[in-house]
Scaffold this motif. Structure first.
Motif, short mmCIF file in Angstrom:
data_model
loop_
_atom_site.label_atom_id
_atom_site.label_comp_id
_atom_site.label_asym_id
_atom_site.label_seq_id
_atom_site.Cartn_x
_atom_site.Cartn_y
_atom_site.Cartn_z
N LEU A 199 0.83 -1.21 0.00
CA LEU A 199 0.00 0.00 0.00
C LEU A 199 0.87 1.26 0.00
O LEU A 199 0.42 2.34 0.41
CB LEU A 199 -0.93 -0.01 1.23
N SER A 200 2.13 1.12 -0.45
CA SER A 200 3.05 2.25 -0.36
C SER A 200 2.63 3.41 -1.29
O SER A 200 3.11 4.52 -1.14
CB SER A 200 4.47 1.81 -0.68
N CYS A 201 1.74 3.12 -2.25
CA CYS A 201 1.28 4.19 -3.15
C CYS A 201 0.39 5.20 -2.42
O CYS A 201 0.25 6.35 -2.84
CB CYS A 201 0.48 3.59 -4.32
N LEU A 202 -0.23 4.79 -1.31
CA LEU A 202 -1.23 5.62 -0.64
C LEU A 202 -0.56 6.71 0.21
O LEU A 202 0.28 6.42 1.06
CB LEU A 202 -2.13 4.75 0.24
N LYS A 203 -0.98 7.97 -0.06
CA LYS A 203 -0.38 9.08 0.69
C LYS A 203 -1.31 9.53 1.81
O LYS A 203 -0.87 9.82 2.91
CB LYS A 203 -0.11 10.22 -0.29
N TYR A 204 -2.60 9.68 1.50
CA TYR A 204 -3.56 10.12 2.52
C TYR A 204 -4.83 9.28 2.44
O TYR A 204 -5.28 8.91 1.35
CB TYR A 204 -4.00 11.57 2.29
N GLN A 205 -5.42 9.05 3.61
CA GLN A 205 -6.74 8.43 3.68
C GLN A 205 -7.70 9.47 4.27
O GLN A 205 -7.51 9.93 5.39
CB GLN A 205 -6.68 7.20 4.59
N PHE A 206 -8.72 9.85 3.50
CA PHE A 206 -9.72 10.81 3.98
C PHE A 206 -10.99 10.08 4.38
O PHE A 206 -11.38 9.10 3.75
CB PHE A 206 -10.05 11.83 2.89
N LEU A 207 -11.65 10.58 5.43
CA LEU A 207 -12.93 10.03 5.88
C LEU A 207 -13.95 11.15 5.99
O LEU A 207 -13.59 12.26 6.40
CB LEU A 207 -12.78 9.38 7.26
N ALA A 208 -15.20 10.87 5.64
CA ALA A 208 -16.28 11.87 5.84
C ALA A 208 -17.62 11.19 5.74
O ALA A 208 -17.72 10.00 5.43
CB ALA A 208 -16.19 12.99 4.82
N GLY A 209 -18.65 11.98 5.97
CA GLY A 209 -20.02 11.49 5.81
C GLY A 209 -20.72 11.31 7.14
O GLY A 209 -21.95 11.30 7.21
N GLU A 210 -19.95 11.16 8.21
CA GLU A 210 -20.51 10.97 9.55
C GLU A 210 -19.36 11.21 10.52
O GLU A 210 -18.19 11.25 10.11
CB GLU A 210 -21.03 9.54 9.72
N ARG A 211 -19.70 11.32 11.80
CA ARG A 211 -18.66 11.53 12.80
C ARG A 211 -17.73 10.31 12.82
O ARG A 211 -18.19 9.17 12.75
CB ARG A 211 -19.32 11.68 14.17
N CYS A 212 -16.45 10.56 12.91
CA CYS A 212 -15.51 9.44 12.95
C CYS A 212 -15.14 9.16 14.40
O CYS A 212 -14.52 10.00 15.05
CB CYS A 212 -14.26 9.74 12.13
N ASP A 213 -15.51 7.98 14.90
CA ASP A 213 -15.17 7.64 16.29
C ASP A 213 -13.66 7.43 16.40
O ASP A 213 -13.00 6.98 15.45
CB ASP A 213 -15.95 6.40 16.74
N ILE A 214 -13.14 7.74 17.57
CA ILE A 214 -11.68 7.78 17.75
C ILE A 214 -11.05 6.39 17.57
O ILE A 214 -9.98 6.26 16.99
CB ILE A 214 -11.35 8.40 19.13
N SER A 215 -11.75 5.33 18.00
CA SER A 215 -11.11 4.01 17.90
C SER A 215 -10.97 3.59 16.43
O SER A 215 -9.97 2.96 16.05
CB SER A 215 -11.87 2.96 18.72
N THR A 216 -11.93 3.98 15.59
CA THR A 216 -11.82 3.66 14.15
C THR A 216 -10.64 4.42 13.53
O THR A 216 -9.85 3.88 12.76
CB THR A 216 -13.13 4.00 13.43
N LEU A 217 -10.53 5.70 13.92
CA LEU A 217 -9.42 6.52 13.40
C LEU A 217 -8.08 5.91 13.79
O LEU A 217 -7.19 5.72 12.95
CB LEU A 217 -9.55 7.95 13.95
N HIS A 218 -7.94 5.56 15.08
CA HIS A 218 -6.67 5.01 15.56
C HIS A 218 -6.35 3.67 14.89
O HIS A 218 -5.21 3.41 14.53
CB HIS A 218 -6.71 4.83 17.08
N TRP A 219 -7.38 2.84 14.74
CA TRP A 219 -7.16 1.52 14.12
C TRP A 219 -6.62 1.69 12.71
O TRP A 219 -5.65 1.03 12.30
CB TRP A 219 -8.49 0.75 14.09
N LEU A 220 -7.21 2.63 11.97
CA LEU A 220 -6.80 2.85 10.59
C LEU A 220 -5.39 3.45 10.51
O LEU A 220 -4.56 3.04 9.69
CB LEU A 220 -7.82 3.76 9.90
N GLU A 221 -5.13 4.40 11.40
CA GLU A 221 -3.80 5.02 11.42
C GLU A 221 -2.72 3.97 11.71
O GLU A 221 -1.69 3.92 11.05
CB GLU A 221 -3.74 6.07 12.54
N GLU A 222 -3.05 3.13 12.68
CA GLU A 222 -2.07 2.13 13.11
C GLU A 222 -1.76 1.14 11.99
O GLU A 222 -0.61 0.77 11.77
CB GLU A 222 -2.67 1.39 14.32
#
Ligand code: COA
Ligand code: AMP
Length: 631
Positions: free
Chosen positions: A355-378
């Motif tokens: 997945l080295s091609c990916l520079k940024y992951q954007f999320l929208a459409g609803e509130r992003c809960d913190i555990s989902t954000l952290h899981w994805l970042e990790e």
């Protein structure tokens, strides 16, 4: 470049700021007027400019020597198809469809409804309309015939473009019979229905108004682009309001083109030629802006994905698409990530792909809960950016402007105001609130280019819904607070709109359907928390006296009725019979109180309640219910 200075320039001198940005697109006539007032005294951008957005999205790139670049990657795990469509091929398809539409007598200013699954023909249809100045209105396929009929009557299309069927995981959804039912129900009758037969064995009845898409396009003479005024409506997109009737958001052409081009560079940080993927549907605003218009305007390769984050075939599908198509920036809703996380909590699938091609992951459409954000970042190890916008804005209002300066990410916040949006938080009386205090999220006028210009044939509703609540401001309908660094934390809608799997739905519409049942005296529909879809609707129903309908039978009938009237997308799965509902002394149902009791969060009982004893009844009703696990 520095975010703060960039943002300040946009607010201090919007005309100069947006004059400069307008130079980034090609105009047939460059606007001499940048910001002016329209006939309703509302702000209007680039009023005397002239252009064609289909030209900018296709022909310009061919003229610049990029005709063989892939414009669209159609990746459809549900049909095992991958198709790479170049700008030259896109022009051929779009100009022929536009020619076919001209031959049918369509002309600039007419309207066309597009009710299609995620197939390239949906994109061709939108761009073909834009090519000849016809206004498209795309209706999401998960809406039922009644919803389609409401939109047909409101925007009065001469033509509906549809397909034989869609595919939901493994289920064939026959679209054509749904269109026939909607045409039957609507008062306005379109002249023709153009059907793209996917030849997947889905039979449909031929009606006298039917035309065959492939046959018509094969015989058509390609149409040239029609130059339109900057203010000419490009599309109408219906969205849920607080009444039973959806609102037809009008998008202009010139302001939208400038704003989208701007956003690709300064928000998403993509260069021309990069691959960009918004995993949404063309029926939503995200699909309009970031599957179709913005990437094509910016000469990006856009991914048109016909599938789901899971089950098509499994929770690895997003990572396969990113890796296989070299996606640089991806955009999806937190609910999609929650679905993946549930199936693959350790992120094992992600490890199987480069997945080295990916520079940024954007999320929208609803509130992003913190555990989902952290899981994805990790697991992804790239910046995960929550950003906020609405059908009305058409492009982000709050974001980390990664293409200007990547600011620190604050979990739980949808980031900072985007250049052009003077976002503030006000109290009930319109006073600006200090940092940390929750209030109404508003934008000081003027809104930047690309945002809504009116509601289709309903200026009074436009003014009442957005402009009158706070004088001099656009009201978003959301609550939130700002922290001392200016980051916005959006806490949710302050009206009766709910957000189910990133889909915006009106509880008022659902209440209309529920209360029409012969056994129902009154009802309240409200959103309760759901750990997969964010929210889901729940109905409390009071029976007519004398009714002895079995509650489970009633629930099943109401579920069926909502599916059939509003659509499966409402995810309506539960209706409970109660003796009475909590109300104010003036008879208003206290939905917010109900929501808080059901979600077991802290609440204040309003002093206007007519009977305190009902609070205990409601606590009792919800005390043993594990609502979250029922999603
Ligand atoms: N045409 C016809 N039916 C549709 C449809 C379409 N285009 N889209 C959804 N539906 C139906 C589904 O088949 C489902 O029907 P069912 O009740 O018979 O199973 C129902 O509507 C609900 O669909 P959905 O919300 O997609 O739920 P799901 O349980 O099938 O999948 C998720 C759950 C989380 C995987 C899914 O909601 C998802 O991918 N969400 C992301 C949404 C998104 O990207 N939103 C972006 C807005 S920015
Ligand atoms: P829609 O018009 O369908 O795009 O829905 C817009 C609504 O979705 C907004 O008014 C918010 O309530 C909600 N929304 C969108 N993005 C976010 C976000 N990043 N955080 C919180 N809520 C969001």
């Amino acid at each position: 470049m520095n975010y703060k200075d960039f943002f300040n320039q946009s607010i201090q001198n919007p005309e100069e700021f947006w004059r400069l940005q307008a130079k980034d697109i090609e105009w047939n006539v460059f606007p001499s007027t940048i910001l002016s007032k329209d006939e309703n005294n509302y702000d209007s951008w680039y009023a005397d400019g002239k252009l064609n957005i289909s030209y900018l999205a296709i022909d310009k790139h061919i003229n610049d020597g990029f005709g063989n670049q892939t414009a669209i990657i159609y990746d459809s795990p549900v049909t095992n198809t991958k198709q790479f469509i170049s700008f030259l091929q896109l022009k051929d398809e779009v100009s022929k469809l536009a020619g076919a539409m001209l031959a049918l007598g369509l002309k600039k200013g007419d309207t066309v409804i597009v009710y299609m699954p995620m197939v390239p023909q949906a994109v061709y249809a939108m761009l073909a309309c834009a090519r000849i100045g016809v206004i498209h209105s795309v209706v999401f396929g998960g809406f039922a015939p009644h919803e389609l009929a409401i939109r047909i009557d409101d925007c009065q299309p001469k033509l509906i473009i549809t397909a034989s069927n869609g595919i939901e995981i493994q289920t064939q959804i026959p679209y054509k019979p749904l269109v026939d039912r909607a045409v039957d129900e609507a008062t306005h009758k379109p002249q023709h229905v153009l059907v793209f037969d996917r030849k997947q064995g889905v039979e449909f009845e031929k009606k006298p108004y039917d035309l065959d898409y492939s046959e018509l396009v094969s015989k058509a003479t390609p149409a040239e682009c029609v130059v339109v005024e900057s203010t000419h409506p490009l599309y109408i997109l219906y969205t849920s309001g607080t009444t039973g009737k959806p609102k037809g958001i009008i998008r202009d052409t010139g302001g939208y083109a400038v704003a989208l081009k701007f956003s690709m560079k300064y928000i998403y940080g993509v260069e021309q030629g990069d691959t960009y993927w918004a995993a949404s549907d063309v029926g939503w605003v995200v699909g309009h802006s970031y599957i179709v218009y913005a990437p094509l305007l910016n000469r990006n390769t856009t991914v048109l994905f016909e599938g789901k984050p899971i089950k098509t075939p499994d929770a690895s599908t997003f990572w396969r698409v990113i890796s296989e198509h070299n996606v640089k920036v991806m955009f999806t809703a937190p609910t999609a990530i929650r679905a993946i996380k549930k199936e693959d909590p350790e992120g094992e699938f992600m490890k199987q792909y480069d997945l080295s091609c990916l520079k940024y992951q954007f999320l929208a459409g609803e509130r992003c809960d913190i555990s989902t954000l952290h899981w994805l970042e990790e697991h992804l190890k790239v910046p995960v950016i929550d950003h906020f916008w609405q059908t009305e804005s058409g492009w982000p209002m709050l974001a980390n402007m990664a293409g200007v300066e990547l600011m620190p990410i604050k979990p739980g916040s949808a980031s900072l105001p985007v250049a052009g949006y003077n976002i503030q938080v006000l109290d009930h009386d319109g006073n600006q609130l200090p940092a940390g205090t929750e209030g109404f999220v508003v934008v000081k006028l003027p809104l930047p280019p690309g945002t809504l210009t009116n509601l289709w044939r309903n200026t009074p509703r436009f003014v009442a819904g957005y402009l009158e609540r706070f004088n001099g401001y656009y009201f978003t309908g959301d609550g939130g607070f700002q922290d001392p660094d200016g980051y916005l934390f959006v806490t949710g809608r302050v009206d009766d709109i709910i957000n189910v799997a990133g889909h915006r739905l009106s509880t008022a519409e659902m209440e209309e359907v529920v209360s029409a049942h012969p056994a129902v005296a009154e009802c309240a529909v409200f959103g309760v928390n759901c750990d997969l879809k964010g929210q889901r609707p729940l109905a409390l129903v009071v029976l007519k006296s004398g009714s002895n309908i079995n509650p489970k039978v009633l629930e099943a009938e109401l579920i069926e009725k909502i599916r059939d009237t509003i659509g499966p997308v409402a995810s309506f799965k539960e209706a409970l019979v109660v003796e009475r509902l909590p109300k104010t002394r003036s008879g208003k149902i206290l939905r917010k109180l109900l929501r808080n009791i059901a979600d077991k969060v802290e609440y204040k009982v309003p002093s206007t309640i007519d009977d305190m004893a009902i609070v205990d009844e409601m606590i009792d009703l919800f005390k043993d219910r594990d609502l979250i696990s029922m999603c």
